[in-house]
Write an enzyme that holds these catalytic residues in place. Sequence first.
Site, short mmCIF file in Angstrom:
data_model
loop_
_atom_site.label_atom_id
_atom_site.label_comp_id
_atom_site.label_asym_id
_atom_site.label_seq_id
_atom_site.Cartn_x
_atom_site.Cartn_y
_atom_site.Cartn_z
N ASP A 70 -3.37 35.21 -41.25
CA ASP A 70 -2.27 34.38 -40.74
C ASP A 70 -1.70 34.96 -39.45
O ASP A 70 -0.57 35.41 -39.39
CB ASP A 70 -1.17 34.23 -41.78
N ASP A 124 0.76 30.59 -50.33
CA ASP A 124 -0.63 30.92 -50.64
C ASP A 124 -0.90 32.43 -50.61
O ASP A 124 -2.02 32.86 -50.90
CB ASP A 124 -1.59 30.18 -49.69
N HIS A 127 -9.47 33.85 -45.37
CA HIS A 127 -8.38 32.89 -45.23
C HIS A 127 -8.86 31.60 -44.57
O HIS A 127 -8.30 31.11 -43.59
CB HIS A 127 -7.22 33.51 -44.42
#
Length: 304
Positions: A208, A65, A267
């Site tokens: 992340d 992604d 995100h």
Amino acid sequence: MLDITLLGCGGTMPLPGRWLTSLMVRCRGKNILIDCGEGTQIALKEAGLSAHDIDVILLTHFHGDHVMGLPGILMSMGTSGRTEPVVVVGPKGLTDIVPKLCVVAGFPFQLLGHELSGKEEILEVPGFTDYHIHAFRVAHSVETWGYSLVLDRAGKFNAGKAKELNIPLKYWNRLQKGETIETEEGIFTPDMVLGAPRKGLKVVYATDTRPCDSLRQEAVGADLLICEGMYGSDEKQYAASVKKHMTFSEAAQIASDAQVKQLWLTHYSPSEQNPEAWMEQTRKIFAETYPGSDGKSITLNFEE
């Protein structure tokens, strides 16, 4: 000034109205793309930006992604007439992974790959003399990096001092830009006529990751922190911990600890359909928190 555009703010998979993670930063004719999730080339067009102008692509890590839009964006750059080399920066393995990922894409320019190492690195990019790119490791399930972009600002030019030192007027502008000048009249250096460096601009980007000291330290004093916010509800704290992501509250606490000016969350999990719903509770931790959205943009200017 720095022009910031959040192209996509989704994680895992693209959704209607939400492209995958990507950010465009523009400064003085130089353009940086951070991450390149699926749909990035469409997001660029929707934001009125051109793929042709991208000079550097910074990849945080190699989960799909964040990189699956790379072949398409490079093809778009090629079809728009791009011929100059493009710098691509990312974790160890970049020089093997990126060519394989892009084997289906044709483009008429060279990719200059740079693999990051250690725990932090200051990047030396040709032509980027006005601002610095600092890469730093964060805490995810695979090797992942955050990026800090810093635009320095020289001290104020002292015209009175320049006159006192009999520096010809024709050199003032060059000295103000930081150039050392050697002439028959003598050698003139910027420190002769410039005051102490003034506060510049700083943008920090990290997705992340779990909360970690490297991110807290790097974010200190940032004008804008664009940060991982996978889940709005604190009830998903355990899921965030297991998957090595963050909740909105955790991101807000980092922003508060680092005393940043503004926090944008990004995100999001595909299940996080309405980030705005969690803003009241999140702003109790850090008041200047805002939900990221595709195309969200801001121009950061010097304080004075």
